[in-house]
Design an enzyme around this catalytic site. Sequence first.
Site, PDB file in Angstrom:
ATOM      1  N   ASN A  62     104.308  51.955  46.187  1.00 32.64           N
ATOM      2  CA  ASN A  62     102.914  51.671  45.853  1.00 32.64           C
ATOM      3  C   ASN A  62     102.229  51.214  47.138  1.00 32.64           C
ATOM      4  O   ASN A  62     102.402  50.082  47.572  1.00 32.64           O
ATOM      5  CB  ASN A  62     102.852  50.565  44.778  1.00 32.64           C
ATOM      6  CG  ASN A  62     101.414  50.213  44.417  1.00 32.64           C
ATOM      7  OD1 ASN A  62     100.470  50.872  44.870  1.00 32.64           O
ATOM      8  ND2 ASN A  62     101.246  49.170  43.620  1.00 32.64           N
ATOM      9  N   TRP A  63     101.460  52.129  47.724  1.00 30.89           N
ATOM     10  CA  TRP A  63     100.851  51.834  49.030  1.00 30.89           C
ATOM     11  C   TRP A  63      99.580  51.012  48.909  1.00 30.89           C
ATOM     12  O   TRP A  63      98.968  50.651  49.911  1.00 30.89           O
ATOM     13  CB  TRP A  63     100.614  53.141  49.802  1.00 30.89           C
ATOM     14  CG  TRP A  63     101.889  53.773  50.286  1.00 30.89           C
ATOM     15  CD1 TRP A  63     103.060  53.117  50.544  1.00 30.89           C
ATOM     16  CD2 TRP A  63     102.143  55.150  50.560  1.00 30.89           C
ATOM     17  NE1 TRP A  63     104.021  53.992  50.968  1.00 30.89           N
ATOM     18  CE2 TRP A  63     103.491  55.257  50.988  1.00 30.89           C
ATOM     19  CE3 TRP A  63     101.377  56.312  50.496  1.00 30.89           C
ATOM     20  CZ2 TRP A  63     104.065  56.480  51.337  1.00 30.89           C
ATOM     21  CZ3 TRP A  63     101.946  57.521  50.848  1.00 30.89           C
ATOM     22  CH2 TRP A  63     103.276  57.606  51.260  1.00 30.89           C
ATOM     23  N   LYS A  64      99.173  50.750  47.683  1.00 27.33           N
ATOM     24  CA  LYS A  64      97.976  49.919  47.433  1.00 27.33           C
ATOM     25  C   LYS A  64      96.822  50.393  48.334  1.00 27.33           C
ATOM     26  O   LYS A  64      96.716  51.591  48.578  1.00 27.33           O
ATOM     27  CB  LYS A  64      98.326  48.446  47.632  1.00 27.33           C
ATOM     28  CG  LYS A  64      99.569  48.036  46.810  1.00 27.33           C
ATOM     29  CD  LYS A  64      99.831  46.566  46.768  1.00 27.33           C
ATOM     30  CE  LYS A  64     101.082  46.291  45.933  1.00 27.33           C
ATOM     31  NZ  LYS A  64     101.362  44.879  45.764  1.00 27.33           N
ATOM     32  N   HIS A  76      98.950  46.937  36.470  1.00 27.28           N
ATOM     33  CA  HIS A  76      99.401  46.164  37.636  1.00 27.28           C
ATOM     34  C   HIS A  76      98.686  44.817  37.659  1.00 27.28           C
ATOM     35  O   HIS A  76      97.499  44.729  37.342  1.00 27.28           O
ATOM     36  CB  HIS A  76      99.114  46.941  38.926  1.00 27.28           C
ATOM     37  CG  HIS A  76      99.874  46.399  40.099  1.00 27.28           C
ATOM     38  ND1 HIS A  76      99.511  45.239  40.740  1.00 27.28           N
ATOM     39  CD2 HIS A  76     100.998  46.840  40.727  1.00 27.28           C
ATOM     40  CE1 HIS A  76     100.376  44.995  41.717  1.00 27.28           C
ATOM     41  NE2 HIS A  76     101.287  45.957  41.728  1.00 27.28           N
ATOM     42  N   GLU A  84      97.544  43.124  39.988  1.00 28.50           N
ATOM     43  CA  GLU A  84      96.358  43.069  40.858  1.00 28.50           C
ATOM     44  C   GLU A  84      95.136  43.636  40.134  1.00 28.50           C
ATOM     45  O   GLU A  84      94.016  43.161  40.317  1.00 28.50           O
ATOM     46  CB  GLU A  84      96.638  43.817  42.173  1.00 28.50           C
ATOM     47  CG  GLU A  84      97.588  43.032  43.060  1.00 28.50           C
ATOM     48  CD  GLU A  84      98.437  43.862  44.013  1.00 28.50           C
ATOM     49  OE1 GLU A  84      98.144  45.054  44.217  1.00 28.50           O
ATOM     50  OE2 GLU A  84      99.420  43.298  44.550  1.00 28.50           O
ATOM     51  N   GLU A 109     107.211  43.131  37.140  1.00 36.92           N
ATOM     52  CA  GLU A 109     106.786  42.583  38.419  1.00 36.92           C
ATOM     53  C   GLU A 109     106.319  41.140  38.226  1.00 36.92           C
ATOM     54  O   GLU A 109     105.150  40.913  37.864  1.00 36.92           O
ATOM     55  CB  GLU A 109     105.631  43.401  38.994  1.00 36.92           C
ATOM     56  CG  GLU A 109     105.977  44.832  39.313  1.00 36.92           C
ATOM     57  CD  GLU A 109     105.087  45.409  40.417  1.00 36.92           C
ATOM     58  OE1 GLU A 109     105.628  45.920  41.396  1.00 36.92           O
ATOM     59  OE2 GLU A 109     103.847  45.325  40.297  1.00 36.92           O
ATOM     60  N   GLY A 120     104.328  40.403  46.996  1.00 37.23           N
ATOM     61  CA  GLY A 120     103.751  40.173  48.322  1.00 37.23           C
ATOM     62  C   GLY A 120     104.013  38.789  48.886  1.00 37.23           C
ATOM     63  O   GLY A 120     103.380  38.382  49.855  1.00 37.23           O
ATOM     64  N   SER A 177     108.500  41.933  46.196  1.00 38.75           N
ATOM     65  CA  SER A 177     109.222  41.622  47.443  1.00 38.75           C
ATOM     66  C   SER A 177     110.591  42.275  47.538  1.00 38.75           C
ATOM     67  O   SER A 177     111.535  41.679  48.069  1.00 38.75           O
ATOM     68  CB  SER A 177     109.331  40.104  47.637  1.00 38.75           C
ATOM     69  OG  SER A 177     108.044  39.548  47.775  1.00 38.75           O
ATOM     70  N   GLY A 224     106.079  47.544  47.202  1.00 33.01           N
ATOM     71  CA  GLY A 224     104.794  47.425  47.896  1.00 33.01           C
ATOM     72  C   GLY A 224     105.006  47.437  49.402  1.00 33.01           C
ATOM     73  O   GLY A 224     105.250  48.488  50.003  1.00 33.01           O
TER      74      GLY A 224
HETATM   75  P1  13P Z   1     105.539  43.872  47.219  1.00 29.13           P
HETATM   76  O1  13P Z   1     106.747  44.748  47.309  1.00 29.13           O
HETATM   77  O2  13P Z   1     104.691  43.894  48.454  1.00 29.13           O
HETATM   78  O3  13P Z   1     105.883  42.477  46.771  1.00 29.13           O
HETATM   79  O4  13P Z   1     104.598  44.484  46.068  1.00 29.13           O
HETATM   80  C1  13P Z   1     105.141  44.759  44.834  1.00 29.13           C
HETATM   81  C2  13P Z   1     104.139  45.495  44.044  1.00 29.13           C
HETATM   82  O5  13P Z   1     103.128  44.946  43.644  1.00 29.13           O
HETATM   83  C3  13P Z   1     104.387  46.920  43.774  1.00 29.13           C
HETATM   84  O6  13P Z   1     103.508  47.399  42.813  1.00 29.13           O
END
Ligand code: 13P
Length: 252
Positions: free
Chosen positions: A9-11, A98, A100, A170, A176, A216, A237
């Site tokens: 997931n490159w956000k 998600h 976020e 998650e 993150g 993470s 992420g």
């Molecule tokens: P991280 O791997 O940066 O913690 O992010 C996880 C995430 O939100 C994947 O959707």
Amino acid sequence: MRKKVVIANWKMNYDFHDTTFFIRNFLKIVFERKINHNKEIILAPSFPFLHISNQILQGTTLNIAAQNIHHKDKGSYTGEVSASMLKSIGIQKVILGHSERREFFFEKKNILLEKMKIALKYNFNIIFCVGESLYERSNNQQFKTVECQLKETVFQCPSNNIKYFYIAYEPIWAIGTGKTATFEQAQTMHEFIRSLFLEKYGESVSNKISILYGGSINDLNAKDLFSQKDIDGGLVGNSSLQIEKFLKIVQS
Ligand code: 13P
């Protein structure tokens, strides 16, 4: 055998150059090193790069997912992207729920239900995310939270729709932050999630659904996490932004 799945997931991180560079080089390395990854690899670039990404991946076993869709089919929603638009460029997977999106875009139960409905209408696979906050975990409410998130969304679907879903657990406190859930914490939650599917839909559904961990994940902890019996892969992420790191995760 359940599908093993790793999703990048490159956000909102990669531009056109980064996206195409990553995909082309990733494919090159997999080919040159004869990496037989035998799992489903899904990349989730930003909207403007979905089409080119999908074109580059034609004829490979890798897949693309969108990071979002709008909850309406079409109409006057300036700036939004619909499921049918994505379908028209060959996209068949989408990440929904998600944390976020829940936090920064106020996506609650009703919107998520509508998004799920539209996604299913266009036969999308849905990577549906659930997970508790730090406050909830500190108060031992993580199971209640995740159960509630599933009951008000995914569990509204009839059992013949569940084959379209992947579940991603998650924990918000792990996203993150560099603070990964221990493999025991993750396994316990995954086992719990699978038991909810068993209760609601029976054994054949609960045995088949892929439940991914996210939060993470890195090249050092992936192996321990992925070796747990109810963890079928990961939603990655930060560590998916570096080819070598992501490759190590895939190979874990
Ligand atoms: P991280 O791997 O940066 O913690 O992010 C996880 C995430 O939100 C994947 O959707």
